[in-house]
Design a protein around this motif. Structure first.
Motif, PDB file in Angstrom:
ATOM      1  N   MET A  10      43.998  34.150  25.598  1.00 34.00           N
ATOM      2  CA  MET A  10      42.559  34.382  25.764  1.00 34.00           C
ATOM      3  C   MET A  10      42.128  34.014  27.187  1.00 34.00           C
ATOM      4  N   LYS A  11      42.630  32.875  27.681  1.00 35.80           N
ATOM      5  CA  LYS A  11      42.312  32.465  29.054  1.00 35.80           C
ATOM      6  C   LYS A  11      42.842  33.480  30.059  1.00 35.80           C
ATOM      7  N   LEU A  12      44.041  33.977  29.796  1.00 33.70           N
ATOM      8  CA  LEU A  12      44.635  34.972  30.679  1.00 33.70           C
ATOM      9  C   LEU A  12      43.786  36.239  30.710  1.00 33.70           C
ATOM     10  N   ALA A  13      43.319  36.679  29.549  1.00 42.73           N
ATOM     11  CA  ALA A  13      42.465  37.866  29.486  1.00 42.73           C
ATOM     12  C   ALA A  13      41.175  37.645  30.270  1.00 42.73           C
ATOM     13  N   GLU A  14      40.618  36.444  30.175  1.00 42.38           N
ATOM     14  CA  GLU A  14      39.387  36.126  30.902  1.00 42.38           C
ATOM     15  C   GLU A  14      39.620  36.165  32.410  1.00 42.38           C
ATOM     16  N   ILE A  15      40.711  35.562  32.856  1.00 47.33           N
ATOM     17  CA  ILE A  15      40.972  35.523  34.298  1.00 47.33           C
ATOM     18  C   ILE A  15      41.330  36.913  34.821  1.00 47.33           C
ATOM     19  N   GLU A  16      42.034  37.711  34.004  1.00 43.35           N
ATOM     20  CA  GLU A  16      42.335  39.096  34.398  1.00 43.35           C
ATOM     21  C   GLU A  16      41.029  39.876  34.577  1.00 43.35           C
ATOM     22  N   LYS A  17      40.072  39.629  33.691  1.00 44.53           N
ATOM     23  CA  LYS A  17      38.775  40.305  33.784  1.00 44.53           C
ATOM     24  C   LYS A  17      38.050  39.878  35.064  1.00 44.53           C
ATOM     25  N   LYS A  18      38.108  38.584  35.391  1.00 45.44           N
ATOM     26  CA  LYS A  18      37.477  38.094  36.623  1.00 45.44           C
ATOM     27  C   LYS A  18      38.117  38.750  37.846  1.00 45.44           C
ATOM     28  N   ILE A  19      39.451  38.838  37.847  1.00 40.91           N
ATOM     29  CA  ILE A  19      40.160  39.449  38.967  1.00 40.91           C
ATOM     30  C   ILE A  19      39.758  40.917  39.103  1.00 40.91           C
ATOM     31  N   PHE A  20      39.710  41.620  37.981  1.00 41.12           N
ATOM     32  CA  PHE A  20      39.311  43.028  38.002  1.00 41.12           C
ATOM     33  C   PHE A  20      37.880  43.166  38.513  1.00 41.12           C
TER      34      PHE A  20
END
Length: 161
Positions: A10-20
């Motif tokens: 879940m944290k990874l998905a959140e950070i991927e979204k921030k990067i995008f």
């Protein structure tokens, strides 16, 4: 362990979204300054790397070194196939796999620039030198891979005439 893995994903998905999102705001929408982008992008990339490292330790660990090398080899050899057959999401994943630091287009020079290349892909030329090639230019490492590649950008050139 399963709950920890779920939380990390879940944290990874959140950070991927921030990067995008910061990439989109900077590159596509021009709503973010270069300074702001360069301030936050490395922070998010570092956080993503840390999360991925933690995930690697707790999910599906590879105990055998040879197994790890075999897995890496299979993936690296299929990258061109994944790129050719995949959609935009697959291409984005391949790009991130090969160029974890991203790709930047320099309008002035008309060239694509990268800060880093995944170490596994950097090793391919050294492996080719060690393994040697044949008259066609192929090597045992890239056995069965095509020598043809487009050199004129993203799309194949249009036929003349």
């Amino acid at each position: 362990a399963i709950e920890a893995e779920k939380n990390l994903k879940m944290k990874l998905a959140e950070i991927e979204k921030k990067i995008f999102n910061i990439g989109e705001q900077y590159y596509a929408l021009k709503e973010m300054s270069k300074e702001t982008f360069e301030k936050y992008q490395p922070v998010y990339e570092k956080e993503r790397g840390e999360i991925m490292g933690k995930l690697a330790k707790i999910s599906n660990p590879i105990s055998d070194f040879k197994e790890a090398i075999d897995k890496i080899s299979r993936v690296t050899l299929k990258v061109s196939e994944i790129w050719a057959k995949g959609g935009a999401a697959a291409k984005e994943k391949v790009q991130k796999l090969i160029f974890p630091g991203g790709i930047v287009y320099n309008r002035k020079n008309g060239a694509f620039l990268t800060k880093e290349i995944n170490p596994f892909f950097e090793m391919i030329p050294q492996l080719e030198k060690v393994l040697g090639g044949n008259k066609k230019g192929t090597t045992p490492f890239l056995q069965g891979q095509s020598l043809l590649a487009e050199r004129e950008g993203f799309e194949p050139p249009l036929p003349v005439g």
